[in-house]
Design a protein around this motif. Sequence first.
Motif, short mmCIF file in Angstrom:
data_model
loop_
_atom_site.label_atom_id
_atom_site.label_comp_id
_atom_site.label_asym_id
_atom_site.label_seq_id
_atom_site.Cartn_x
_atom_site.Cartn_y
_atom_site.Cartn_z
N GLU A 1 0.93 -1.13 -0.35
CA GLU A 1 0.27 -0.45 0.03
C GLU A 1 0.45 0.99 -0.09
OE1 GLU A 1 -2.66 -0.20 3.11
OE2 GLU A 1 -3.68 -2.33 2.34
N GLY A 2 0.30 1.93 -0.51
CA GLY A 2 0.83 3.68 -0.38
C GLY A 2 0.20 4.94 -0.69
N VAL A 3 0.44 6.24 -1.42
CA VAL A 3 -0.28 6.50 -1.60
C VAL A 3 0.55 7.39 -3.29
CG1 VAL A 3 -0.75 9.44 -1.43
CG2 VAL A 3 -0.34 7.69 0.26
N GLY A 4 -0.85 7.19 -4.07
CA GLY A 4 -0.73 8.20 -5.46
C GLY A 4 -1.25 9.12 -5.36
N LYS A 5 -0.74 9.80 -6.74
CA LYS A 5 -1.15 11.15 -7.62
C LYS A 5 -1.47 11.27 -8.52
CE LYS A 5 1.12 14.02 -3.22
NZ LYS A 5 1.48 14.79 -2.91
N ILE A 6 -2.37 11.39 -8.71
CA ILE A 6 -3.45 11.07 -10.69
C ILE A 6 -2.67 13.11 -10.77
CG2 ILE A 6 -4.66 11.23 -12.50
CD1 ILE A 6 -5.60 9.07 -10.22
N ALA A 7 -1.45 13.25 -12.61
CA ALA A 7 -1.38 14.56 -11.86
C ALA A 7 -2.82 14.61 -13.16
CB ALA A 7 -0.39 14.50 -13.46
N VAL A 8 -3.50 15.82 -13.08
CA VAL A 8 -4.29 17.09 -14.04
C VAL A 8 -4.75 17.60 -14.50
CG1 VAL A 8 -6.75 17.84 -13.42
CG2 VAL A 8 -6.24 15.92 -12.24
N ASP A 9 -3.75 19.19 -14.06
CA ASP A 9 -3.75 19.91 -15.15
C ASP A 9 -2.28 21.38 -14.46
OD1 ASP A 9 -5.60 20.98 -14.55
OD2 ASP A 9 -6.74 20.98 -15.96
N GLU A 10 -2.43 22.26 -15.71
CA GLU A 10 -1.81 23.07 -14.48
C GLU A 10 -3.35 23.61 -13.94
OE1 GLU A 10 1.19 24.62 -13.63
OE2 GLU A 10 1.86 22.59 -14.20
N ARG A 11 -3.21 24.06 -12.81
CA ARG A 11 -3.99 25.29 -12.26
C ARG A 11 -3.20 26.09 -11.34
NH1 ARG A 11 -9.84 21.52 -11.50
NH2 ARG A 11 -9.34 20.95 -13.71
N LYS A 12 -3.84 27.56 -11.16
CA LYS A 12 -3.25 28.25 -9.54
C LYS A 12 -3.07 28.20 -8.37
CE LYS A 12 -5.37 32.40 -12.48
NZ LYS A 12 -6.12 33.72 -11.90
N LEU A 13 -2.17 28.45 -7.80
CA LEU A 13 -1.86 27.41 -6.36
C LEU A 13 -2.86 27.67 -5.15
CD1 LEU A 13 1.90 28.06 -6.34
CD2 LEU A 13 0.97 25.89 -6.93
N ILE A 14 -3.62 29.14 -5.67
CA ILE A 14 -4.43 29.72 -4.67
C ILE A 14 -5.28 28.41 -4.75
CG2 ILE A 14 -5.47 31.19 -5.91
CD1 ILE A 14 -4.85 31.66 -2.17
N TRP A 15 -6.02 28.28 -6.05
CA TRP A 15 -7.19 27.10 -6.05
C TRP A 15 -6.19 26.11 -5.96
CZ3 TRP A 15 -7.86 22.60 -8.75
CH2 TRP A 15 -10.23 22.30 -8.46
N ILE A 16 -5.42 25.27 -5.89
CA ILE A 16 -5.30 23.94 -5.57
C ILE A 16 -5.26 24.13 -3.88
CG2 ILE A 16 -3.39 22.69 -5.39
CD1 ILE A 16 -2.28 23.53 -8.10
N TRP A 17 -5.06 25.02 -2.93
CA TRP A 17 -4.96 25.34 -2.21
C TRP A 17 -6.41 25.18 -0.97
CZ3 TRP A 17 0.67 27.85 -1.01
CH2 TRP A 17 1.54 26.66 -1.36
N THR A 18 -6.48 25.81 -2.13
CA THR A 18 -8.64 26.20 -1.15
C THR A 18 -9.58 25.66 -2.13
OG1 THR A 18 -8.80 28.05 -2.69
CG2 THR A 18 -7.77 28.48 -0.74
N ARG A 19 -9.48 24.63 -2.93
CA ARG A 19 -10.46 23.59 -3.55
C ARG A 19 -11.42 23.19 -2.84
NH1 ARG A 19 -11.83 18.72 -4.95
NH2 ARG A 19 -12.88 18.85 -6.98
N LYS A 20 -10.65 22.46 -1.56
CA LYS A 20 -11.56 21.42 -0.91
C LYS A 20 -12.26 22.77 0.95
CE LYS A 20 -8.14 17.51 0.30
NZ LYS A 20 -8.34 16.57 0.87
N LEU A 21 -12.24 24.09 1.01
CA LEU A 21 -12.47 24.75 1.76
C LEU A 21 -13.99 25.57 0.74
CD1 LEU A 21 -13.50 26.41 4.22
CD2 LEU A 21 -11.55 28.17 2.85
N LEU A 22 -13.90 25.27 -0.66
CA LEU A 22 -14.42 26.22 -1.52
C LEU A 22 -15.50 24.74 -1.96
CD1 LEU A 22 -12.38 27.79 -3.75
CD2 LEU A 22 -13.07 28.60 -2.24
#
Length: 627
Positions: free
Chosen positions: A594-615
């Motif tokens: 087991e482990g952790v995987g990260k799927i690359a989606v696309d390029e987006r603004k950092l502020i959107w990436i870090w606040t997406r869950k809150l939004l």
Amino acid sequence: MTEQPQPSSKSAASSAPKKDPLTLMNLINQELTLAEYCFHWLEIQCNSLTSVRSAVLLIRDEQKNSFKPIAKWPLSAEVMELSVVAYGVIDQGCGLLLTMDEQGQKYAAAYPVHVNNELRGIVALQLETQDVAQLQAAMSQLQWSVGWLELYFNRKRLTSSEHHRAQANQSMELLAKVHSQEDFLASAMAFVTELANRFECERVSIGFPNGHKIHVEALSHSAQFGKKMNLVRAISQAMEEALVAGQSLRYPGPNTELSAPDHHWLLEVSECASVMSLPIYVADKYICVVTFERTADENLQPRPFSDDELSYCQSISVLCAPALEDKRLNRRSLFRVAVDRSKQQLGRVIGVDYMGRKLALLALTAMIGFFSVATGEYRVAANVVLEGEVQRVVAAPYNGYIKDAFVKAGDVVESGQLLCQLDDRDLRLERENWLSQRSQYRHQYNQAFASHQRSEVNIAKAQMDQAMAQLSLADEKLARSQLVAPFDGVVISGDLSQRLGGFVDQGEVLFEVAPLDGYRIILLVDEKEIAEISAQQAGDLVLSAFPEYTFQFTVSRITPVTVAEEGGNFFRVEAQLVQSQDQQGAKELRPGMEGVGKIAVDERKLIWIWTRKLLVWVKLTLWEYLP
């Protein structure tokens, strides 16, 4: 030279010596100012000594920390030389007796006045005598008599202390009355009414800031003052005038006739004789303004406010103003509190102080600006389980018992390697039975064929075929009693070492084997982010067993299957591991890791990436509660 009080004709005409303690006690019990007491004391000392021609008494000025003459005897005497002699006491720190001429007929006697070990004054006498006894009597008289000056100063200090203690008690009583009222207006009314009664004022009012104006909140003895608009307006303007001046204003008073027009107008409107306005500051912050109005006396003469009254009013107002301010602020609405707090914080940010907040705000602004423009790769993180690309099940071929077990979960096996063996004794006995049955049916067949009994031949042949089929089945079961690995791989489940001799049912799974050269990745993607996932997206994988290695994978399939884990719903996403010959750690991979995987989606603004869950949380919450 300080103005001297005129001695009475009675004291000047008296020829009797005035060193009687009763006379000095009567003098100290009278209500005399410092200058009057010092003159009468000096007069008594000079009249009691026949050789005295002139005398001077110097008292220290606390503010300027210097000595100045406060009394001299007689009033027409020139005491410049005596003052110079008196200043010599400061250097010597003790009494002095000096000659003032070459013939030795004039002497100057000076003695210090100490109060609580502190030099408060100096007395100097000019003597005309050559008698040593008279000189000694003069010095002795000074040493004895300065005690009455010390007594006077101590009484004044004691009286002042008692006066300040009484004022402090009254102030605390007034503060208690202010705190005892629950409502702000009631507290303000109790405050101004008590001040009006205590200082014999016609009216006392208090005003608090309201924007750029001062709003009169309470008038003494007036619960409602709506009909006194002109008076209230005049009081408000007088308060603003004192606030602009930045100090207390008294009218009439020193230097206010030409500089306080609003206070003059207030006197005309209120028909009072004197007025005083006190801006109250606490910790350099303006809180309120208190205005006092007083009528004339019986002779229609103004009763201006004294310096002591001014000082007492300021001290008692400063004591009670914070309590009134707290009650006033507590009655504000939530909206008003938010507005005031915002203005306060904005003022601190824009003002000259609070450099730390300015730097923090500047850093926050720069950070928000940077992350609002800067972009980064948006990746969806998910928990990962490594599975074999193909998993072969090794099951029990028939009902039987376990004889031997040669491997268990985690062992690497080769194709055809023996995994376990079932007990075949019953099968061998069954095979021997069917062999004998076949021989018997063959013998019956031969006999029937020789006797040309066709029906018996057919029956014997059918029985012989049945025996042959059962024999083949027994041979097949014997062959399958040894369970072998279907290919090279690793045993991912199954441990029969603790079940030797145990019974197994036909079809029961005994082992699961997965190959070592083919894997598939199962990612559990949160349902809130599944919309961002599509096939052929690339990603990186880090396993818990090998955190130093990073493996690449490609999404191959998104299954419509959800799994409930850790209080959330997750979709199973399948991916293929991208392996290369130089990939480090590939040989150590095992199914089940087991482990952790990260799927690359696309390029987006950092502020959107870090606040997406809150939004997302805010949107769902609003959607849930909004109509």
